[in-house]
Write a protein that holds these residues in place. Structure first.
Motif, PDB file in Angstrom:
ATOM      1  N   HIS A 210       0.796  -1.356  -0.060  1.00 56.07           N
ATOM      2  CA  HIS A 210       0.148   0.029   0.028  1.00 56.07           C
ATOM      3  C   HIS A 210       0.696   1.360   0.056  1.00 56.07           C
ATOM      4  CE1 HIS A 210      -2.663  -3.174   1.416  1.00 56.07           C
ATOM      5  NE2 HIS A 210      -3.671  -2.482   0.962  1.00 56.07           N
ATOM      6  N   VAL A 211       0.278   2.500  -0.535  1.00 58.53           N
ATOM      7  CA  VAL A 211       0.884   3.765  -0.621  1.00 58.53           C
ATOM      8  C   VAL A 211       0.088   4.604  -0.027  1.00 58.53           C
ATOM      9  CG1 VAL A 211       1.993   5.323  -2.035  1.00 58.53           C
ATOM     10  CG2 VAL A 211       2.366   2.849  -2.549  1.00 58.53           C
ATOM     11  N   LEU A 212       0.685   5.519   0.724  1.00 61.48           N
ATOM     12  CA  LEU A 212      -0.307   6.643   1.295  1.00 61.48           C
ATOM     13  C   LEU A 212       0.260   7.664   0.732  1.00 61.48           C
ATOM     14  CD1 LEU A 212      -2.198   7.342   3.747  1.00 61.48           C
ATOM     15  CD2 LEU A 212      -0.173   7.928   5.104  1.00 61.48           C
ATOM     16  N   THR A 213      -0.658   8.524   0.167  1.00 63.55           N
ATOM     17  CA  THR A 213      -0.115   9.916  -0.471  1.00 63.55           C
ATOM     18  C   THR A 213      -1.162  10.996   0.426  1.00 63.55           C
ATOM     19  OG1 THR A 213      -1.945  10.000  -2.027  1.00 63.55           O
ATOM     20  CG2 THR A 213       0.028   8.939  -2.634  1.00 63.55           C
ATOM     21  N   GLY A 214      -0.832  12.261   0.069  1.00 58.95           N
ATOM     22  CA  GLY A 214      -1.524  13.220   0.984  1.00 58.95           C
ATOM     23  C   GLY A 214      -1.219  14.669   0.658  1.00 58.95           C
ATOM     24  N   SER A 215      -1.604  15.621   1.300  1.00 57.65           N
ATOM     25  CA  SER A 215      -1.324  16.894   1.108  1.00 57.65           C
ATOM     26  C   SER A 215      -1.623  17.642   2.530  1.00 57.65           C
ATOM     27  CB  SER A 215      -2.086  17.572  -0.202  1.00 57.65           C
ATOM     28  OG  SER A 215      -3.578  17.608   0.297  1.00 57.65           O
ATOM     29  N   VAL A 216      -0.957  18.759   2.481  1.00 59.92           N
ATOM     30  CA  VAL A 216      -0.980  19.899   3.848  1.00 59.92           C
ATOM     31  C   VAL A 216      -1.285  21.011   3.413  1.00 59.92           C
ATOM     32  CG1 VAL A 216      -0.059  20.395   5.978  1.00 59.92           C
ATOM     33  CG2 VAL A 216       0.362  18.031   5.244  1.00 59.92           C
ATOM     34  N   ASP A 231      -4.334   0.743  -2.556  1.00 57.02           N
ATOM     35  CA  ASP A 231      -3.789  -0.520  -2.889  1.00 57.02           C
ATOM     36  C   ASP A 231      -2.802  -0.580  -3.909  1.00 57.02           C
ATOM     37  OD1 ASP A 231      -3.508  -3.255  -3.845  1.00 57.02           O
ATOM     38  OD2 ASP A 231      -5.206  -3.820  -2.432  1.00 57.02           O
ATOM     39  N   ALA A 232      -1.603  -0.819  -3.942  1.00 57.17           N
ATOM     40  CA  ALA A 232      -0.388  -0.705  -4.939  1.00 57.17           C
ATOM     41  C   ALA A 232      -0.724  -1.609  -6.176  1.00 57.17           C
ATOM     42  CB  ALA A 232       0.745  -0.696  -4.343  1.00 57.17           C
ATOM     43  N   ALA A 233      -1.254  -2.648  -5.687  1.00 61.19           N
ATOM     44  CA  ALA A 233      -1.250  -4.014  -6.643  1.00 61.19           C
ATOM     45  C   ALA A 233      -2.754  -3.672  -7.508  1.00 61.19           C
ATOM     46  CB  ALA A 233      -1.441  -5.198  -6.110  1.00 61.19           C
ATOM     47  N   LYS A 234      -3.729  -3.111  -7.027  1.00 59.61           N
ATOM     48  CA  LYS A 234      -4.688  -3.103  -7.958  1.00 59.61           C
ATOM     49  C   LYS A 234      -4.893  -1.389  -8.302  1.00 59.61           C
ATOM     50  CE  LYS A 234      -7.606  -6.208  -4.649  1.00 59.61           C
ATOM     51  NZ  LYS A 234      -8.506  -6.314  -3.886  1.00 59.61           N
ATOM     52  N   ASP A 235      -4.072  -0.341  -7.861  1.00 62.29           N
ATOM     53  CA  ASP A 235      -3.977   0.961  -7.957  1.00 62.29           C
ATOM     54  C   ASP A 235      -5.259   1.369  -7.600  1.00 62.29           C
ATOM     55  OD1 ASP A 235      -2.980   3.467  -8.846  1.00 62.29           O
ATOM     56  OD2 ASP A 235      -2.893   3.098 -10.966  1.00 62.29           O
ATOM     57  N   ALA A 236      -6.023   0.960  -6.540  1.00 59.69           N
ATOM     58  CA  ALA A 236      -7.157   1.578  -5.996  1.00 59.69           C
ATOM     59  C   ALA A 236      -7.204   1.941  -4.864  1.00 59.69           C
ATOM     60  CB  ALA A 236      -8.370   0.443  -6.347  1.00 59.69           C
ATOM     61  N   GLN A 237      -7.963   3.236  -4.518  1.00 58.57           N
ATOM     62  CA  GLN A 237      -8.123   3.662  -3.183  1.00 58.57           C
ATOM     63  C   GLN A 237      -8.810   2.924  -2.287  1.00 58.57           C
ATOM     64  OE1 GLN A 237      -8.889   8.036  -2.642  1.00 58.57           O
ATOM     65  NE2 GLN A 237     -10.580   7.453  -1.190  1.00 58.57           N
ATOM     66  N   VAL A 238      -8.193   2.706  -1.044  1.00 57.80           N
ATOM     67  CA  VAL A 238      -8.715   1.804   0.084  1.00 57.80           C
ATOM     68  C   VAL A 238      -9.556   2.594   0.891  1.00 57.80           C
ATOM     69  CG1 VAL A 238      -8.216   0.223   1.876  1.00 57.80           C
ATOM     70  CG2 VAL A 238      -7.036   0.061  -0.343  1.00 57.80           C
ATOM     71  N   TRP A 239      -8.772   3.939   1.176  1.00 55.06           N
ATOM     72  CA  TRP A 239      -9.280   4.969   2.172  1.00 55.06           C
ATOM     73  C   TRP A 239      -9.153   6.074   1.677  1.00 55.06           C
ATOM     74  CZ3 TRP A 239      -6.180   7.760   5.172  1.00 55.06           C
ATOM     75  CH2 TRP A 239      -6.698   8.649   6.317  1.00 55.06           C
ATOM     76  N   GLY A 240      -9.837   7.263   2.208  1.00 51.63           N
ATOM     77  CA  GLY A 240      -9.303   8.638   1.952  1.00 51.63           C
ATOM     78  C   GLY A 240     -10.268   9.512   2.902  1.00 51.63           C
ATOM     79  N   GLU A 241      -9.616  10.590   3.279  1.00 48.77           N
ATOM     80  CA  GLU A 241     -10.308  11.336   4.296  1.00 48.77           C
ATOM     81  C   GLU A 241      -9.806  12.926   4.072  1.00 48.77           C
ATOM     82  OE1 GLU A 241     -12.952  12.571   5.579  1.00 48.77           O
ATOM     83  OE2 GLU A 241     -13.235  10.575   6.689  1.00 48.77           O
ATOM     84  N   ARG A 242     -10.463  13.912   4.453  1.00 48.83           N
ATOM     85  CA  ARG A 242      -9.971  15.156   4.375  1.00 48.83           C
ATOM     86  C   ARG A 242     -10.258  15.734   5.856  1.00 48.83           C
ATOM     87  NH1 ARG A 242     -12.431  19.959   0.759  1.00 48.83           N
ATOM     88  NH2 ARG A 242     -13.721  20.191   2.542  1.00 48.83           N
ATOM     89  N   TYR A 243      -9.267  16.634   6.449  1.00 48.63           N
ATOM     90  CA  TYR A 243      -9.578  17.073   7.794  1.00 48.63           C
ATOM     91  C   TYR A 243      -9.167  18.462   7.733  1.00 48.63           C
ATOM     92  CZ  TYR A 243      -8.664  11.987   8.919  1.00 48.63           C
ATOM     93  OH  TYR A 243      -8.735  10.649   8.776  1.00 48.63           O
ATOM     94  N   ASP A 244     -10.255  19.111   8.313  1.00 45.36           N
ATOM     95  CA  ASP A 244      -9.935  20.553   8.720  1.00 45.36           C
ATOM     96  C   ASP A 244      -9.866  20.738  10.000  1.00 45.36           C
ATOM     97  OD1 ASP A 244     -10.078  22.211   5.954  1.00 45.36           O
ATOM     98  OD2 ASP A 244     -11.464  20.985   5.669  1.00 45.36           O
ATOM     99  N   ARG A 245      -8.884  21.395  10.504  1.00 44.25           N
ATOM    100  CA  ARG A 245      -8.648  21.632  12.224  1.00 44.25           C
ATOM    101  C   ARG A 245      -8.000  22.726  12.443  1.00 44.25           C
ATOM    102  NH1 ARG A 245      -9.477  16.135  14.329  1.00 44.25           N
ATOM    103  NH2 ARG A 245     -10.939  15.282  12.996  1.00 44.25           N
ATOM    104  N   GLU A 246      -8.000  23.034  13.699  1.00 51.88           N
ATOM    105  CA  GLU A 246      -7.096  24.018  14.230  1.00 51.88           C
ATOM    106  C   GLU A 246      -5.858  23.388  14.666  1.00 51.88           C
ATOM    107  OE1 GLU A 246      -7.737  27.229  15.116  1.00 51.88           O
ATOM    108  OE2 GLU A 246      -9.819  27.136  14.335  1.00 51.88           O
TER     109      GLU A 246
END
Length: 578
Positions: A210-216, A231-246
């Motif tokens: 698996h590979v985790l990508t993201g931005s800040v 999922d690197a083998a399937k090149d498909a997203q397993v999970w994703g989320e966006r967080y807006d915080r203090e």
């Protein structure tokens, strides 16, 4: 980790591919990376695979016997007792490998039943220490592994890279606390920063499932983090989320992201791992933000940055006096200035002592202790502390570098090489450990290994100097490396350049004295060293008396005189430490 690493010349790629395929069909995992270009430097990826492989096959051909890279890999494997050799076109092997049996594969015609191929398989069985797997494709390790790619800085300010990189590193560290998860090293993951390759390609190169990508995006006291688990083998997203915080919520946010990834991977956290994920070095968001800035400067390994790191860390510990990592980093930055005559030993000792009190299980705290002892000339004590740091964090660049320096101080050069090689592999921008590898091989009179290591170190130095022409430390090391490579005229040009760029830098002047000594310019070496010795610190003096680069001038009365005067000048400080 692959069972087999295949070393070969790029010219022989078409010949090697069927061999790799046949070996994989036998059930062995094979690393051969056909995407590497000719003569490419050992980067962290290659070093990692080379060191991790259970055995190494060298493919000798008329092309590969001329390759210093292939010969270097072969020598490393032979030293570790994991070398297996094959040959095509009756290639004449390098003289130091002729006593080893090489399986001739000219007539095997890609037939896995051919006697030569079967002979190779038997040799591999002997090296791998177990019977050959069944002759069917075997599934690779089922352990889940992850590569955390550097989070993109979306703040619109390149100077904010320190924050996004710091977040990435801390998430990597958090995931490393999960025993059921294998995490690709920070250095290897960061080598893909800005790369155009797809996630599947990165997964293949790092052996990550698996590979985790993201931005800040940080704006004032607000932070937005997006993350996607692929999922690197399937090149498909397993999970994703966006967080807006203090910004004050950054610690809880990191904990939330790490636990979400573990959940998405369907892993179970042990109770102690849940506790470890919740632990933070500080609860002060402002102190954390500033520490990330200090860490970014520290990782650049430029002498000019040490004062900046110390200044920032002083402010950080004012905000949070119990921030162990900040104390440790301050101590390490102070150690990098150990050559300064006005550097007081207590200035070095207090940050390291405070870091160890607050973080007894913190690798950098023990590394800082090693730095204190090394700077006082206590190389045995330094090695003990550095080894403890390595035990706590085997992938610590600074701990391995300090262990290597301590071994050099004790003149245990074979052990020093091992630590320095680990350090150089962990930090792609490192040139210090890479340069000391050269010196160790030189002292051990291994001429070919010296030249190979020198070429690799010089490539790193040239890259740094091209990006920062005023990097005095890199230039100073470069002079000595150029001498080793036999490029004396260029070495003299670099020496002149160094004097003009940073004439008051005692550490740079010292490196120039070493280079002149290696060149046989003993009078010039003594002239330069005189100025260094006259204002040396106790730590600098201990290194002058130990450094093998100066062995050529030790018999000169002038050398003995300057050392004696320095000892007398520093006697009161030495008495305080006794």
């Amino acid at each position: 980790m692959a069972d087999i690493f295949v070393s070969y010349s790029r010219h022989d790629r078409d010949r090697v591919a069927p061999l790799v395929k046949a070996l994989e069909a036998q059930g062995w995992s094979v690393w051969w990376d056909p995407d590497i270009s000719p003569g490419e430097e050992f980067d962290s990826l290659i070093s990692r695979e080379l060191e991790a492989a259970r055995t190494l096959i060298v493919v000798w051909t008329p092309h590969s016997v001329e390759s210093r890279w292939v010969r270097g890999e072969a020598r490393d494997a032979a030293d570790r007792g994991v070398l297996v050799t094959v040959r095509f076109e009756h290639a004449k092997l390098p003289i130091d490998f002729r006593a080893l049996h090489a399986t001739d594969l000219d007539d095997w015609n890609e037939d896995p039943r051919h006697v030569a191929f079967l002979s190779l398989c038997k040799a591999l069985e002997a090296k791998l220490g177990a019977a050959k797997p069944p002759a069917v494709a075997m599934p690779k390790s089922t352990q889940v592994s992850i590569c955390v790619l550097p989070f993109a800085n979306m703040s619109g300010d390149p100077e904010q890279d320190y924050f996004s990189d710091g977040i990435t590193e801390d998430i990597t560290t958090d995931l490393g606390k999960v025993s059921a998860l294998s995490v690709v090293s920070r250095n290897l993951a960061f080598s893909f920063k800005g790369a155009n390759g797809g996630v599947a390609d990165i997964g293949r190169k790092t052996h990550a499932t698996h590979v985790l990508t993201g931005s800040v995006r940080k704006a004032g006291e607000r932070v937005r983090i997006t993350a996607q688990l692929i999922d690197a083998a399937k090149d498909a997203q397993v999970w994703g989320e966006r967080y807006d915080r203090e910004l004050n919520d950054i610690f809880a946010l990191q904990d939330e992201i790490s636990k979400a990834i573990v959940s998405a991977l369907k892993l179970t956290l042990l109770p102690e791992e849940k506790e470890a994920l919740a632990q933070r070095s500080t609860s002060n968001a402002e102190a954390y933000k500033l520490y990330l800035m200090a860490r970014q400067f520290w990782l650049r390994d430029n002498e000019r940055n040490n004062e900046i790191v110390i200044r920032i860390c002083r402010h950080v510990v004012e905000l949070d006096p119990n921030y162990a990592q900040a104390w440790a980093t301050m101590g390490l930055a102070k150690w990098n200035l150990f050559w300064q005559v006005d550097q007081q030993q207590e200035d070095l000792e207090y940050p390291a002592m405070r870091a160890l009190e607050l973080g007894p299980h913190l690798a950098d705290a023990h590394a800082a202790q090693a730095a204190v002892k090394r700077s006082a000339g206590d190389f045995k004590g330094a090695l003990i502390a550095a080894k403890r740091a390595v035990e706590l964090e085997p992938t610590s660049y600074v701990a391995n570098r300090l262990a290597g320096l301590s071994c050099m101080g004790l003149r245990v050069y074979d052990q020093a090489i091992g630590y320095f090689e680990t350090a150089a592999a962990l930090m792609e921008s490192d040139f210090t450990a890479a340069s000391f590898i050269v010196q160790c091989h030189e002292v051990m009179n291994d001429k070919e290994a010296t030249q190979l290591a020198a070429a690799k170190a010089m490539k790193r130095i040239e890259k740094i100097v091209s990006e920062d022409p005023g990097h005095g430390r890199a230039i100073g090391f470069g002079v000595s490396i150029l001498v080793t490579l036999g490029q004396k005229e260029r070495a003299m040009e670099w020496a002149t350049r160094a004097r003009l760029i940073d004439p008051d830098n005692a550490n740079l002047q010292y490196n120039l004295a070493c280079a002149m000594s290696l060149l046989g310019e003993h009078d010039e070496a003594l002239n330069i060293l005189q100025g260094v010795a006259d204002r040396s610190s106790l730590g600098m003096l201990s290194w002058i008396e130990t450094d093998s680069d100066l062995d050529g001038i030790r018999s000169y009365p002038r050398y003995a005189g300057m050392i004696e005067r320095a000892r007398l000048r520093l006697a009161p400080k030495a008495a305080q430490l006794a």
